[in-house]
Design an enzyme around this catalytic site. Structure first.
Site, PDB file in Angstrom:
ATOM      1  N   CYS A 269       1.101  -1.171   0.193  1.00  0.00           N
ATOM      2  CA  CYS A 269      -0.006   0.025   0.088  1.00  0.00           C
ATOM      3  C   CYS A 269       1.180   0.990   0.038  1.00  0.00           C
ATOM      4  O   CYS A 269       2.118   1.246  -0.233  1.00  0.00           O
ATOM      5  CB  CYS A 269      -1.127   0.108   1.628  1.00  0.00           C
ATOM      6  SG  CYS A 269       0.332   0.164   2.446  1.00  0.00           S
TER       7      CYS A 269
ATOM      8  N   CYS B 272       4.365   1.941   2.592  1.00  0.00           N
ATOM      9  CA  CYS B 272       4.514   0.407   2.280  1.00  0.00           C
ATOM     10  C   CYS B 272       5.452   1.275   1.089  1.00  0.00           C
ATOM     11  O   CYS B 272       6.825   2.246   1.214  1.00  0.00           O
ATOM     12  CB  CYS B 272       4.629   0.039   1.162  1.00  0.00           C
ATOM     13  SG  CYS B 272       3.657  -1.321   2.307  1.00  0.00           S
TER      14      CYS B 272
ATOM     15  N   CYS C 155      38.621 -24.001 -19.748  1.00  0.00           N
ATOM     16  CA  CYS C 155      38.795 -24.341 -18.505  1.00  0.00           C
ATOM     17  C   CYS C 155      38.409 -23.891 -17.972  1.00  0.00           C
ATOM     18  O   CYS C 155      37.333 -22.837 -18.110  1.00  0.00           O
ATOM     19  CB  CYS C 155      40.539 -24.557 -18.275  1.00  0.00           C
ATOM     20  SG  CYS C 155      40.983 -22.859 -17.632  1.00  0.00           S
TER      21      CYS C 155
ATOM     22  N   CYS D 188      38.925 -19.983 -17.130  1.00  0.00           N
ATOM     23  CA  CYS D 188      38.301 -19.495 -17.965  1.00  0.00           C
ATOM     24  C   CYS D 188      36.995 -18.399 -17.505  1.00  0.00           C
ATOM     25  O   CYS D 188      36.115 -18.345 -17.360  1.00  0.00           O
ATOM     26  CB  CYS D 188      37.999 -19.702 -19.161  1.00  0.00           C
ATOM     27  SG  CYS D 188      39.745 -20.683 -20.115  1.00  0.00           S
TER      28      CYS D 188
ATOM     29  N   ASP E 249       4.451  28.090 -33.203  1.00  0.00           N
ATOM     30  CA  ASP E 249       5.748  29.110 -33.775  1.00  0.00           C
ATOM     31  C   ASP E 249       4.952  28.264 -35.465  1.00  0.00           C
ATOM     32  O   ASP E 249       3.914  27.497 -35.698  1.00  0.00           O
ATOM     33  CB  ASP E 249       6.485  27.812 -33.764  1.00  0.00           C
ATOM     34  CG  ASP E 249       7.687  28.240 -34.646  1.00  0.00           C
ATOM     35  OD1 ASP E 249       7.991  29.448 -34.869  1.00  0.00           O
ATOM     36  OD2 ASP E 249       8.848  27.566 -34.964  1.00  0.00           O
TER      37      ASP E 249
ATOM     38  N   ASP F  17       8.810  23.105 -32.866  1.00  0.00           N
ATOM     39  CA  ASP F  17       9.379  21.830 -33.224  1.00  0.00           C
ATOM     40  C   ASP F  17      10.772  21.661 -32.590  1.00  0.00           C
ATOM     41  O   ASP F  17      11.736  20.662 -32.473  1.00  0.00           O
ATOM     42  CB  ASP F  17      10.077  22.036 -34.607  1.00  0.00           C
ATOM     43  CG  ASP F  17      11.186  23.944 -35.136  1.00  0.00           C
ATOM     44  OD1 ASP F  17      11.697  23.898 -33.952  1.00  0.00           O
ATOM     45  OD2 ASP F  17      11.476  24.180 -36.318  1.00  0.00           O
TER      46      ASP F  17
END
Lengths: 815, 42
Positions: free
Chosen positions: A18, A21, A86, A89, A502, A701
């Protein structure tokens, strides 16, 4: 420290029930050193934190959130790893991945050649991990898609809640049946003796109370441990009171052949069942409110065919890197943003620009990821991938808007934060009043009232009221091509009284087109245009491009000029098919002694209408005029009319001279135009309007209007959704259509109305419900049903916004 | 979901069976009200 040095991170959180929290986590995070601002969205289950990376870290936030009793949800990615030989790696990859910021845990399995990484998607991407692995000298491929993982997690959670609901419902039915026998009006219903037995009732209620209801106890414990209280505390208190009092009564009944004792097992069990049902509805509705994002994500292609080491291979979208050469067949989606290097096709960009007519594209043109390749085969070079694509940017804006808080929410947050302790106090007072004065010594009755008050007062509806509306409203707006940058803009847009437009690129297309062709009587028009077009073909001037395009559109084929010379400030001189051409201004004609007297009147008329006219001479004789002009968008007039009908004053602002400005304003139905304003003066004009007490929205723009957009109460950037001009504005109008302004205002109005309805309902429910329960008019199980209903109704009301219709045109997001 | 429903029904049946067993083997007979006893004596 300046804002620039601050970092922002978004963390998905689980375990919130809620508004108490979310406000607790918010408070906790804001208290941390180095945190500039933290806000937690309950509906989205996300925290947004702005912080100073020099002072604190994401790990500190995760720890704090976990200390408060919640969890940071991380995502998992699985990789196929190639090239490991191995254990050294695998260890190296593991170490490397674990060092990446945002990686919680990376585990590499050498035998299976796989790696599983738990990570925060806000900090690190799958591509970053692949890059890291490749940097270490190995290869990595993605095994699963992250969105599927999240979806799977959510669905699993809903399935689990559904199962819990069914379980508690089956055990609660016999208890409910036994309750029916107590009421006079239902006493004719047969109730088996078995269900009246206190021990049978105990056996049925206990699993519901402690197994299904465990989540409330856990939630309440976490909250209380942090010295706060939430909905779980109220539910745990209310149901426990009913259950343990009944248990006590059950023991008293031993030896008294206990059919007559007062039991409340059904109250606790039915309450838990109803609350779980409410949560189930809520979870489903919450899932639906993020539909806009899901739809947007669904637009993406899943795979891409790329050229790697001379071979065409199909790879998951996440693995595409910038610079990849991608093949796109007809009917396929463009996977990422890029540039066409070979081929031509018509592209359906309607999902991003709203433009329903497919756009022809050829080599050198840019393409946007997720648009549809209609008919040609294309070879594309990827320029933007992953989080940088236009679609990802749009998703990010929508997500941020959905997750942001509207100022109206702060009040609700404050109230729900202090609500629970107040309610507990009211419940205790209610109990004492009933036990001491109203019905002295009647413990059971006083307890019943206490439970009802505790249960009816859960502030869940209050916490959900605003965020669910913001989510649904901004999601729906995005479907109309209106991207709100934050909840506050969605809240304030409806207060706009004046819209300043504009001219260039907003009211008009912003691109010159060929408008008029006037020729001398002796000249044939098509032949004239063929010569003009062929001569202008070599020029790179925007006006020349407009002329060439206009002529080509008429289906006239052009020659290559034999000679060409651009004369800056005058025009051009060219030789086409053996004819000498001069195209340009009066000055050019004067320079070459061409008599243009007969064109004087026509030239003046064209210029008065805001058009740029160019004189043409063929072989030393005046032959005609071609004129170009910026054209008005077809939708502008209707859109401005819509704004006027909404009672909004519309003003046009332009650098053009007064006569031209007035002519255009009249054509589109604008009553007032501010003309001859330099770009930097636009902000000043907006301020002047604001000083008159007007709430101003500036629409431009987004590039050269940036100062005016920033000064205005609401800045709207009109673009195609591909520009990252979104940064400058509060709202981005993806469709280059002024109708979006009215859509934005209407969407804001409808969202605010929806929020107000929700808040009213949530407040009314709590303020009316508590006294009604305290007086004793509400049985606890009814209180539980009402509580579940209140949350669900608030969410459902918000979801209505998803179907709101503000104009005819929505985007085709079917994917 | 079926699992949850199955578990709940199985549990309900078990509780009912236990009650039935208790009722048939160990439950005491209902005490006869005192006034009815006197009536019978008369």
């Amino acid at each position: 420290m300046g804002d620039a040095a601050l970092k922002e991170v978004h963390l998905p959180i689980s375990g919130m029930t809620c508004a108490a929290c979310s406000s607790r986590i918010e408070k906790g995070l804001n208290k941390l050193d180095g945190v500039h601002e933290a806000s937690v969205n309950l509906a989205l289950e996300k925290a947004a934190i702005k912080y100073n990376p020099g002072v604190t870290s994401v790990e500190a936030f995760e720890k704090k959130i976990e200390d408060l009793g919640y969890a940071v949800v991380s995502e998992k990615a699985e990789f196929e790893l190639l090239g490991m030989t191995c254990a050294a790696c695998s260890g190296r990859i593991e170490k490397g991945l674990n060092k990446l910021p945002g990686v919680k845990q990376a585990v590499v399995n050498l035998a299976l050649e796989t790696g599983t990484v738990e990570y925060n998607p806000e900090q690190v991407s799958v591509q970053d991990m692949i890059k890291k692995v490749e940097h270490l000298g190995y290869q990595a491929k993605v095994k699963t898609h992250k969105d599927q993982e999240i979806e799977g997690y959510r669905e699993k959670e809903i399935e689990k809640q559904k199962g819990k609901f069914i379980f508690s419902l089956i055990l609660s039915i016999p208890l409910f049946w036994s309750m029916v026998g107590h009421f006079e009006f239902t006493s004719f219903i047969y109730v088996p003796d078995m269900f009246m037995n206190p021990w049978v009732q105990l056996a049925l209620a206990a699993p519901v109370q402690f197994f299904i209801g465990k989540q409330f106890y856990v939630g309440a414990y976490k909250a209380l441990k942090n010295k706060s209280a939430n909905m779980d505390v109220l539910v745990a208190l209310g149901t426990s009171a009913a259950f343990f009092y009944s248990l006590y009564q059950s023991f008293l009944s031993i030896g008294s052949n206990g059919h007559m004792v007062e039991l409340y097992y059904e109250t606790s069990a039915i309450l838990i069942t109803l609350i779980i049902l409410g949560k189930l509805f809520e979870a489903r509705a919450k899932g639906r409110s993020s539909e806009a994002i899901k739809k947007l994500m669904g637009l993406q292609a899943k795979t891409a065919t790329v050229l790697r080491e001379g071979e065409e291979i199909e790879i998951p979208l996440e693995e595409v890197i910038a610079g990849d050469i991608i093949y796109v067949k007809p009917g396929e989606k463009i996977p990422v943003d890029g540039e066409i290097i070979e081929g031509q096709s018509a592209l359906d960009e309607s999902m991003l620009t709203g433009e329903s007519v497919p756009v022809d594209k050829t080599a050198g043109d840019t393409v946007i990821g997720s648009t549809l390749n209609k008919n040609g085969f294309l070879k594309i070079k990827a320029t933007k991938v992953g989080k940088d694509t236009a679609l990802s940017q749009i998703i990010k804006v929508v997500e941020e808007a959905q997750g942001s808080k509207a100022p109206i929410q702060r009040m609700a947050d404050k109230i729900s934060g202090i609500f629970v302790p107040i309610v507990v106090s009211i419940a205790v007072v209610t109990f004492l009043v009933w036990y001491i004065w109203v019905s002295p010594g009647n413990f059971a009755e006083a307890l019943e009232k206490l439970i009802a008050v505790l249960v009816i007062a859960c502030p869940c509806a209050l916490g959900l009221a605003t965020p669910t509306s913001i989510m649904a409203g901004s999601g729906r707006a995005a479907e109309y091509g209106v991207l709100f940058k934050g909840g506050e803009h969605l809240e304030f847009t409806h207060e706009i009284t004046t819209v300043v437009l504009d001219k260039t690129g907003t009211v008009t297309h912003g691109k010159p087109v060929l408008t008029d062709v006037l020729t001398e009587a002796r000249v044939e028009e098509r032949a004239f245009l063929q010569l003009v077009g062929s001569a202008e073909k070599q020029s790179e001037h925007p006006l020349a491009e407009a002329i060439v395009k206009g002529i080509k559109d008429k289906g006239i084929t052009l020659f290559n000029p034999q000679e060409f010379e651009a004369i800056p400030g005058y025009g051009i001189k060219a030789k086409v098919e053996g004819k000498n051409l001069l195209i340009g201004s009066r000055r050019l004609m004067d320079k070459y002694d061409i008599n243009v007297k007969s064109a004087k009147l026509e030239m003046e008329t064209l210029e008065e209408n805001g058009k740029t006219a160019m004189l043409v001479a063929v072989d030393g004789k005046y032959a005609g005029i071609v004129a170009v002009a910026d054209t008005i968008k077809e939708t502008s007039r209707n859109a401005i009319n819509r704004l006027k009908q909404l009672g909004i004053e519309v003003i046009m602002i332009t650098g053009d001279n007064k006569r031209t400005a007035q002519a255009i304003a009249e054509e589109v139905g604008i009553d007032f135009a501010i003309a001859e304003v330099l770009p930097e003066g636009k902000a000043e004009e907006v301020k002047k309007l604001q000083n008159q007490g007007k709430k101003v929205a500036m629409v431009g723009d987004g590039i050269n209007d940036a100062p005016a957009l920033a000064v205005a109460d609401i800045g709207m950037a009109i673009g195609t959704g591909t520009d990252v001009a979104m940064e400058a504005a509060d709202i981005t109008l993806m469709r280059g259509d002024l109708n979006s302004i009215a859509d934005a205002i209407l969407m804001s109005k409808k969202t605010i109305r929806n929020i107000k309805q929700n808040l009213f309902w949530a407040f009314a429910y709590n303020t009316l419900g508590i006294p009604v329960a305290a007086i004793g008019f509400l049985a606890p199980w009814l209180a539980g049903a009402a509580m579940a209903f209140s949350s669900v109704s608030v969410v459902l009301n918000a979801l209505r916004l998803q179907r709101v219709k503000v104009s005819e045109k929505t985007f085709n997001w079917k994917g | 979901m079926k699992k949850w429903a199955g578990a709940a029904i199985a549990y309900l049946v078990l509780v009912m069976a236990c009650y039935a067993a208790y009722d048939s083997f160990w439950a005491k007979p209902e005490p006869i009200p005192h006034d009815i006893e006197i009536e019978n004596h008369e």
